[in-house]
Design an enzyme around this catalytic site. Structure first.
Site, short mmCIF file in Angstrom:
data_model
loop_
_atom_site.label_atom_id
_atom_site.label_comp_id
_atom_site.label_asym_id
_atom_site.label_seq_id
_atom_site.Cartn_x
_atom_site.Cartn_y
_atom_site.Cartn_z
N CYS A 194 -0.16 4.10 2.95
CA CYS A 194 0.95 3.28 3.89
C CYS A 194 1.98 4.03 4.65
O CYS A 194 2.17 4.49 5.35
CB CYS A 194 0.41 1.70 3.60
SG CYS A 194 -1.24 1.16 3.75
N CYS B 67 0.67 -1.14 -0.30
CA CYS B 67 0.03 -0.19 0.01
C CYS B 67 0.61 1.29 0.09
O CYS B 67 1.59 1.74 1.13
CB CYS B 67 -1.15 -0.14 0.82
SG CYS B 67 -1.87 2.15 1.52
#
Length: 125
Positions: free
Chosen positions: A53, A50
């Site tokens: 993230c 991600c």
């Protein structure tokens, strides 16, 4: 263990890097690390693949260190710990939750700059 992208080439020693302020939490340790914590806990649901993230990871590390003793920052890898993510209703990542006295007091989704994350945390605890 590979170094996180944001630490590669850093001046920090390996010993300093292992003292990172965030705590990796699993399905098995979620209750003891988060719900039973004596201090508020910011839970970051994330995954290695991600991009957003990874973008907020360094900011959360810094906030965990700067606010040490006031909050704990816990990171839950959704690929490795799907049960906790499912029980929290996480449908997209990064998903952030603040627990205080074992209960969710605030949550937000998506990446944000460090200042915005800090304001959100301070307003919630």
């Amino acid at each position: 263990m590979p170094w996180p992208t944001y630490l590669r080439g850093s001046h920090e020693s390996r010993e300093e890097a292992t003292l990172m302020a965030t705590v990796a939490v699993t399905d098995d340790t979620f209750d003891s690390e988060v719900k039973q914590s004596d201090i508020p806990v910011v839970v970051d649901f994330w995954a290695e693949w991600c991009g957003p993230c990874k973008q907020i990871g360094p900011a959360l590390e810094e906030l965990a260190q700067e606010m040490s003793g006031k909050i704990k920052v816990a990171k839950v890898d959704v690929d490795q710990n799907p049960n906790t993510a499912a029980s929290m209703g996480v449908r997209g990542i990064p998903a952030l939750f603040i627990f205080k006295d074992g209960q969710v007091v605030s949550n937000r989704a998506g990446a944000a700059p460090k200042a915005a994350l800090q304001s959100w945390i301070e307003d919630s605890i």
